[in-house]
Design a protein around this motif. Structure first.
Motif, mmCIF file in Angstrom:
data_model
loop_
_atom_site.group_PDB
_atom_site.id
_atom_site.type_symbol
_atom_site.label_atom_id
_atom_site.label_comp_id
_atom_site.label_asym_id
_atom_site.label_seq_id
_atom_site.Cartn_x
_atom_site.Cartn_y
_atom_site.Cartn_z
ATOM 1 N N GLU A 9 0.833 -1.208 0.000
ATOM 2 C CA GLU A 9 0.000 0.000 0.000
ATOM 3 C C GLU A 9 0.865 1.254 0.000
ATOM 4 O O GLU A 9 0.618 2.190 -0.773
ATOM 5 C CB GLU A 9 -0.922 -0.003 1.222
ATOM 6 N N ASN A 10 1.883 1.288 0.845
ATOM 7 C CA ASN A 10 2.745 2.466 0.895
ATOM 8 C C ASN A 10 3.619 2.589 -0.345
ATOM 9 O O ASN A 10 3.904 3.706 -0.807
ATOM 10 C CB ASN A 10 3.620 2.416 2.152
ATOM 11 N N LYS A 64 1.409 4.025 -2.994
ATOM 12 C CA LYS A 64 1.163 5.435 -2.699
ATOM 13 C C LYS A 64 2.400 6.275 -3.031
ATOM 14 O O LYS A 64 2.293 7.374 -3.596
ATOM 15 C CB LYS A 64 0.792 5.608 -1.226
ATOM 16 N N ARG A 80 2.759 9.332 -5.764
ATOM 17 C CA ARG A 80 3.270 10.655 -5.395
ATOM 18 C C ARG A 80 4.447 11.058 -6.276
ATOM 19 O O ARG A 80 4.566 12.218 -6.683
ATOM 20 C CB ARG A 80 3.700 10.658 -3.924
#
Length: 394
Positions: free
Chosen positions: A371-372, A375, A379
């Motif tokens: 998930e990170n 993300k 970004r």
């Protein structure tokens, strides 16, 4: 207070500096995704922690032999015999607080002022730092993307001179994720025998391998007598904060390194050594699950990076780092790493943190959740879109 001149030759590890900057931004209320620090995001396996707690309750809070508790040294020797296929015993093992002391002690014990040491570049920054600290000359061996970040044996041969004393190898490698093949190691071993070189073989990521099997240069004929194997518990068992590592080396050198331990640390913490026995002799399921998770994250990270404008990334064969080429962005490594931290809230490392030949690259750790990672990739993509003059460069 006037510092000794030798302190000016001592480098640092940029990962901790970037971590401090990222933490400062978090203190201001920013959300930062950490892809800079080189440690597993998993907890130490429960049975290892339980062993440490029992050890404390049983009174393992005092000095131990400087080279390590005999039971741990035997467990390490048995592990090395099984995984490397080489005949070593506890007399060849020195337990130290982390992996770095083996780098420091081996170089300190074997390398004279004015000697030359060949080391991988881009590579772990402490290699060069320690070489310079003892007054030796660091000789960078360039690792190239077009060669899958493996050693070019012909180039290595050209770097060897009569003053060359030591060769440092790291496979699987930080920061590139490159892995040396059996053919690579066989050719390197021939050079070491021909030129009477000692090898410091950093094998700290030996269990974090995504294809094939780990091969140590110490297993080749004639190399056991001239190789120091560096390994430990930090990466394999998610024990970075426990500070528990070891070296496996010829017995005369083990005696010298033990003297250095006596003169510096006295010994490694007793209860952590008991935990180390539990790590090596207990169930390995947690290690297997962690490596499986890293393999899955690797796919997400590499595929995502290769979709970014200006990025080109090989799939690492070991460790837990992606090392993409970012020359297509038109920015230097340091510029882009700083920009991504400040503008995207994603902490990564400049390739130059790992030497001059890291220019044009970034290191991103995939020791974080999918998930990170996703993300962070989103970004980064948005941040790159805000660089209008860079788009043409890709």
């Amino acid at each position: 207070m006037r510092l000794a001149e030798r302190m000016s030759r001592l480098g640092t590890e940029t990962a901790f500096e970037v971590l401090a900057r990222a933490k400062a931004l978090e203190a201001q209320g920013r959300e930062i995704i950490h892809l800079e620090i080189g440690e597993p995001d998993f907890d130490t396996p429960a049975h290892i922690k339980a062993a440490a707690v029992r050890a404390l309750d049983e009174g393992w809070t005092h000095y131990t032999p400087a080279a390590g508790i005999p039971a741990l040294r035997e467990a390490i020797a048995d592990y090395i015999r099984r995984t490397r296929g080489i005949p070593v015993g506890p007399e060849h093992v020195v337990v130290v607080p982390g992996g770095k002391p083996i780098m420091f002690f081996a170089i300190l014990a074997l390398v004279e002022e004015g000697d030359e040491v060949i080391y991988p570049n881009p590579g772990f920054p402490i290699y060069e730092s320690m070489i310079r600290f003892v007054g030796a000359r660091p000789v960078p061996l360039r690792l190239r993307m077009e060669n899958e970040f493996r050693v070019d044996v012909e180039e290595l041969a050209r770097l060897i001179t009569p003053r060359t004393r030591m060769l440092i190898l790291n496979s699987p490698a930080n920061p590139t994720g490159g892995v040396l093949t059996r053919e690579d190691l066989e050719a390197i071993a021939e050079l070491c025998l021909k030129h009477d070189l000692v090898v410091l073989s950093d094998e700290i990521y030996s269990r974090i391998l995504y294809e094939g099997e780990h091969i140590s240069i110490a297993s080749f004929p004639g190399m056991l007598e001239r190789t120091i194997i560096l390994d430990g518990f930090s990466k394999t068992y998610a024990m970075t904060g426990w500070r528990l590592g070891y070296g496996v080396m010829p017995e005369p050198l083990a005696e010298a390194v033990t003297r250095l331990m006596i003169n510096s640390n006295s010994c490694t913490a007793a209860f952590t050594q008991i935990a180390g026995i539990a790590a090596l002799t207990g169930p390995q399921d947690d290690v297997d699950r962690m490596v499986a998770a890293f393999r899955e994250r690797r796919e997400v990270m590499v595929e995502g990076l290769n979709r970014l404008p200006g990025f080109r990334c090989l799939k690492p064969k070991g460790a837990f780092y992606a090392f993409p080429n970012i020359e297509g962005t038109g920015m230097s490594s340091r510029e882009l790493a700083s920009y991504l931290l400040e503008e995207a809230g994603v902490a990564v490392l400049s390739g130059t943190a790992f030497g001059e030949y890291g220019e044009g690259f970034l290191r991103l750790s995939f020791a974080n959740s999918i998930e990170n990672i996703q993300k962070a990739l989103e970004r980064i993509e948005k941040a790159l879109q805000r660089l209008p003059i860079r788009a043409a460069a890709s």
